[in-house]
Design a protein around this motif. Structure first.
Motif, PDB file in Angstrom:
ATOM      1  N   GLU A 169       0.872  -1.352   0.075  1.00  0.00           N
ATOM      2  CA  GLU A 169       0.173   0.071  -0.019  1.00  0.00           C
ATOM      3  C   GLU A 169       0.825   1.410   0.098  1.00  0.00           C
ATOM      4  O   GLU A 169       1.759   1.348   0.764  1.00  0.00           O
ATOM      5  N   VAL A 170       0.771   2.166  -0.979  1.00  0.00           N
ATOM      6  CA  VAL A 170       1.566   3.358  -1.140  1.00  0.00           C
ATOM      7  C   VAL A 170       0.742   4.583  -1.169  1.00  0.00           C
ATOM      8  O   VAL A 170       1.440   5.661  -1.481  1.00  0.00           O
ATOM      9  N   ALA A 171      -0.737   4.550  -1.369  1.00  0.00           N
ATOM     10  CA  ALA A 171      -1.531   5.767  -1.806  1.00  0.00           C
ATOM     11  C   ALA A 171      -1.097   6.879  -0.745  1.00  0.00           C
ATOM     12  O   ALA A 171      -0.923   8.179  -1.070  1.00  0.00           O
ATOM     13  N   ALA A 172      -0.900   6.725   0.541  1.00  0.00           N
ATOM     14  CA  ALA A 172      -0.849   7.773   1.540  1.00  0.00           C
ATOM     15  C   ALA A 172       0.746   8.168   1.294  1.00  0.00           C
ATOM     16  O   ALA A 172       0.890   9.649   1.424  1.00  0.00           O
ATOM     17  N   VAL A 173       1.707   7.580   1.167  1.00  0.00           N
ATOM     18  CA  VAL A 173       3.245   7.950   0.691  1.00  0.00           C
ATOM     19  C   VAL A 173       2.996   8.882  -0.475  1.00  0.00           C
ATOM     20  O   VAL A 173       3.730   9.939  -0.352  1.00  0.00           O
ATOM     21  N   ARG A 174       2.601   8.442  -1.246  1.00  0.00           N
ATOM     22  CA  ARG A 174       2.303   9.029  -2.842  1.00  0.00           C
ATOM     23  C   ARG A 174       1.698  10.544  -2.292  1.00  0.00           C
ATOM     24  O   ARG A 174       2.167  11.539  -2.984  1.00  0.00           O
ATOM     25  N   GLY A 175       0.557  10.601  -1.604  1.00  0.00           N
ATOM     26  CA  GLY A 175      -0.131  11.638  -1.430  1.00  0.00           C
ATOM     27  C   GLY A 175       0.839  12.659  -0.620  1.00  0.00           C
ATOM     28  O   GLY A 175       0.706  13.917  -0.863  1.00  0.00           O
ATOM     29  N   VAL A 176       1.359  12.163   0.458  1.00  0.00           N
ATOM     30  CA  VAL A 176       2.301  13.116   1.444  1.00  0.00           C
ATOM     31  C   VAL A 176       3.413  13.548   0.411  1.00  0.00           C
ATOM     32  O   VAL A 176       3.575  14.852   0.377  1.00  0.00           O
ATOM     33  N   VAL A 177       4.204  12.847  -0.482  1.00  0.00           N
ATOM     34  CA  VAL A 177       5.302  13.291  -1.346  1.00  0.00           C
ATOM     35  C   VAL A 177       4.902  14.511  -2.321  1.00  0.00           C
ATOM     36  O   VAL A 177       5.121  15.456  -2.548  1.00  0.00           O
ATOM     37  N   THR A 178       3.616  14.001  -2.803  1.00  0.00           N
ATOM     38  CA  THR A 178       3.219  15.066  -3.740  1.00  0.00           C
ATOM     39  C   THR A 178       2.699  16.455  -3.021  1.00  0.00           C
ATOM     40  O   THR A 178       2.729  17.475  -3.825  1.00  0.00           O
ATOM     41  N   SER A 179       2.279  16.162  -1.925  1.00  0.00           N
ATOM     42  CA  SER A 179       1.986  17.454  -1.132  1.00  0.00           C
ATOM     43  C   SER A 179       3.204  18.358  -0.622  1.00  0.00           C
ATOM     44  O   SER A 179       2.863  19.459  -1.088  1.00  0.00           O
ATOM     45  N   VAL A 180       4.048  17.542  -0.585  1.00  0.00           N
ATOM     46  CA  VAL A 180       5.364  18.154  -0.230  1.00  0.00           C
ATOM     47  C   VAL A 180       6.091  18.956  -1.417  1.00  0.00           C
ATOM     48  O   VAL A 180       6.497  20.050  -1.608  1.00  0.00           O
ATOM     49  N   LEU A 181       5.863  18.183  -2.501  1.00  0.00           N
ATOM     50  CA  LEU A 181       6.331  18.796  -4.001  1.00  0.00           C
ATOM     51  C   LEU A 181       5.424  19.842  -4.047  1.00  0.00           C
ATOM     52  O   LEU A 181       5.869  21.257  -4.724  1.00  0.00           O
ATOM     53  N   GLY A 182       4.339  20.000  -3.744  1.00  0.00           N
ATOM     54  CA  GLY A 182       3.347  21.038  -4.044  1.00  0.00           C
ATOM     55  C   GLY A 182       3.735  22.267  -3.216  1.00  0.00           C
ATOM     56  O   GLY A 182       3.889  23.525  -3.718  1.00  0.00           O
ATOM     57  N   MET A 183       4.542  22.022  -2.002  1.00  0.00           N
ATOM     58  CA  MET A 183       4.774  23.208  -1.130  1.00  0.00           C
ATOM     59  C   MET A 183       5.890  23.762  -2.030  1.00  0.00           C
ATOM     60  O   MET A 183       6.255  24.886  -2.094  1.00  0.00           O
ATOM     61  N   ILE A 184       6.941  22.811  -2.596  1.00  0.00           N
ATOM     62  CA  ILE A 184       8.240  23.292  -2.941  1.00  0.00           C
ATOM     63  C   ILE A 184       7.801  24.084  -4.243  1.00  0.00           C
ATOM     64  O   ILE A 184       8.699  25.107  -4.675  1.00  0.00           O
ATOM     65  N   THR A 185       6.991  23.731  -5.019  1.00  0.00           N
ATOM     66  CA  THR A 185       6.544  24.168  -6.301  1.00  0.00           C
ATOM     67  C   THR A 185       5.896  25.684  -6.136  1.00  0.00           C
ATOM     68  O   THR A 185       6.160  26.724  -7.099  1.00  0.00           O
ATOM     69  N   SER A 186       5.252  25.843  -4.982  1.00  0.00           N
ATOM     70  CA  SER A 186       4.656  27.121  -4.571  1.00  0.00           C
ATOM     71  C   SER A 186       5.836  27.887  -3.973  1.00  0.00           C
ATOM     72  O   SER A 186       5.451  28.962  -3.557  1.00  0.00           O
ATOM     73  N   GLY A 187       7.083  27.844  -3.788  1.00  0.00           N
ATOM     74  CA  GLY A 187       8.027  28.301  -3.399  1.00  0.00           C
ATOM     75  C   GLY A 187       8.737  28.270  -2.157  1.00  0.00           C
ATOM     76  O   GLY A 187       9.465  28.670  -1.561  1.00  0.00           O
ATOM     77  N   ALA A 188       8.277  26.923  -1.433  1.00  0.00           N
ATOM     78  CA  ALA A 188       9.225  26.689  -0.057  1.00  0.00           C
ATOM     79  C   ALA A 188      10.470  26.406  -0.439  1.00  0.00           C
ATOM     80  O   ALA A 188      10.505  25.673  -1.324  1.00  0.00           O
ATOM     81  N   THR A 189      11.476  26.646   0.348  1.00  0.00           N
ATOM     82  CA  THR A 189      12.855  26.641  -0.029  1.00  0.00           C
ATOM     83  C   THR A 189      13.497  25.600   1.117  1.00  0.00           C
ATOM     84  O   THR A 189      14.507  24.968   0.897  1.00  0.00           O
ATOM     85  N   HIS A 190      13.110  25.865   2.516  1.00  0.00           N
ATOM     86  CA  HIS A 190      13.724  25.223   3.405  1.00  0.00           C
ATOM     87  C   HIS A 190      12.536  24.257   4.281  1.00  0.00           C
ATOM     88  O   HIS A 190      11.631  24.871   4.839  1.00  0.00           O
ATOM     89  N   VAL A 191      12.644  23.050   4.187  1.00  0.00           N
ATOM     90  CA  VAL A 191      11.571  22.024   4.747  1.00  0.00           C
ATOM     91  C   VAL A 191      12.161  21.138   5.281  1.00  0.00           C
ATOM     92  O   VAL A 191      13.024  20.466   5.175  1.00  0.00           O
ATOM     93  N   GLY A 192      11.618  20.634   6.286  1.00  0.00           N
ATOM     94  CA  GLY A 192      11.924  19.508   7.280  1.00  0.00           C
ATOM     95  C   GLY A 192      10.679  18.739   7.729  1.00  0.00           C
ATOM     96  O   GLY A 192       9.679  19.462   7.867  1.00  0.00           O
ATOM     97  N   VAL A 193      10.638  17.484   7.871  1.00  0.00           N
ATOM     98  CA  VAL A 193       9.698  16.490   8.011  1.00  0.00           C
ATOM     99  C   VAL A 193       9.975  15.662   9.265  1.00  0.00           C
ATOM    100  O   VAL A 193      11.038  14.967   8.957  1.00  0.00           O
ATOM    101  N   ALA A 194       9.194  15.640  10.062  1.00  0.00           N
ATOM    102  CA  ALA A 194       9.362  14.806  11.368  1.00  0.00           C
ATOM    103  C   ALA A 194       8.349  13.549  11.319  1.00  0.00           C
ATOM    104  O   ALA A 194       7.275  13.863  11.004  1.00  0.00           O
TER     105      ALA A 194
END
Length: 281
Positions: A29-54
């Motif tokens: 099962e990978v749907a949630a991982v794919r969703g989170v990764v896509t979401s983080v990429l969306g933040m970067i595309t929107s201009g986020a430059t410094h990102v950390g995930v716990a």
């Protein structure tokens, strides 16, 4: 410069229950991982430059040794629990700084990172991306804020006071009195949100609350009963406050470590499974 700190555990849960099932070629099962990764990429595309995930690599932490009823991994669906390692792998391959917590919790890493980033004079704002009320204790003015990415709402220090009736530094005391069902500790009998807010708005911390309720001068129901409960269970309240207090003495690196510089070579084959190939900036 803005620093975005993301609660990966919350995001994984959120996407797991929001998205339809999806399996990789190995049947995982990978749907949630794919969703989170896509979401983080969306933040970067929107201009986020410094990102950390716990993330909570292990759900249990040192707090389970302090309180036997503290939250555990029991009851978490295997398809969800099994995605934690894959999420950490995918985000690291993407080039995102990841803090997989074992002895501590993801919230502790976020608190430590928020304090670290706030000390850096280059940083204009630290955005803690989670609605978790525990993290409200980390909010400072308008410089360290919380964001609920689902509703796009931002809570600064004034917002914390409006929501809970107490300033950020009193949040652990507040949670000690009212409890936190999500984390598994009950608070003190009879102490509700309104009474805790009324008393702590004046006294700020548990040890400053006088035993004599007649000196409180606050608008709280049954203050004599509340005072008796606090007097008889003060040690328990102190323990609950320790559970609620986030640790900031964790090595989370520096702000420079959080700058996204594009995916690593390991991401391409992994992205083929997740169907979320990024473009480097």
């Amino acid at each position: 410069m803005e620093v975005h700190l993301i609660d990966g555990t919350y995001e994984l849960f959120r996407h797991y229950y929001a998205l339809p099932s999806a399996k990789d070629p190995d049947g995982r099962e990978v749907a949630a991982v794919r969703g989170v990764v896509t979401s983080v990429l969306g933040m970067i595309t929107s201009g986020a430059t410094h990102v950390g995930v716990a993330t909570d690599h292990i759900i249990e932490s040192f707090r389970n040794r302090l309180w036997s009823g503290y939250k555990t991994g029991a009851g978490i669906e295997p398809d969800l629990l099994g995605q934690f390692p894959l999420l950490e792998e995918a985000l690291a391959a993407l080039g995102i700084t990841v803090w997989p917590m074992v002895e501590f919790e993801a919230d502790d890493a976020l608190a430590a990172a928020a304090e670290m980033a706030a000390r850096d004079t280059r940083v204009d704002r630290v955005i803690i991306c989670t609605p978790d009320k525990d993290l409200a204790q980390c909010v400072r003015g308008t410089r360290v804020v919380q964001m609920d990415r689902r509703t796009r709402t931002v809570r600064d220090e004034a917002g914390v006071i409006a929501r809970f009736g107490v300033p950020p530094e009193s949040i652990p005391d507040y949670l000690a009195l009212v409890g936190d069902a999500a984390d598994g500790y009950p608070g003190l009998p009879g102490w509700g949100a309104k009474s805790a807010a009324a008393v702590l708005a004046r006294f700020h911390h548990l040890e400053a609350i006088p035993e004599d309720w007649r000196t409180w001068s606050v608008n709280a129901a049954s203050p004599a009963r509340l005072a008796r409960t606090l007097a008889s269970e003060r040690q328990q309240a102190m323990l609950f406050r320790r559970l609620a207090t986030l640790r900031t003495d964790i090595d989370v690196g520096s702000v420079d470590d959080l700058r996204w510089q594009g995916p690593t070579p390991a991401f391409a084959p992994l992205a083929a499974r997740l169907d979320a190939v990024p473009k480097a900036r």
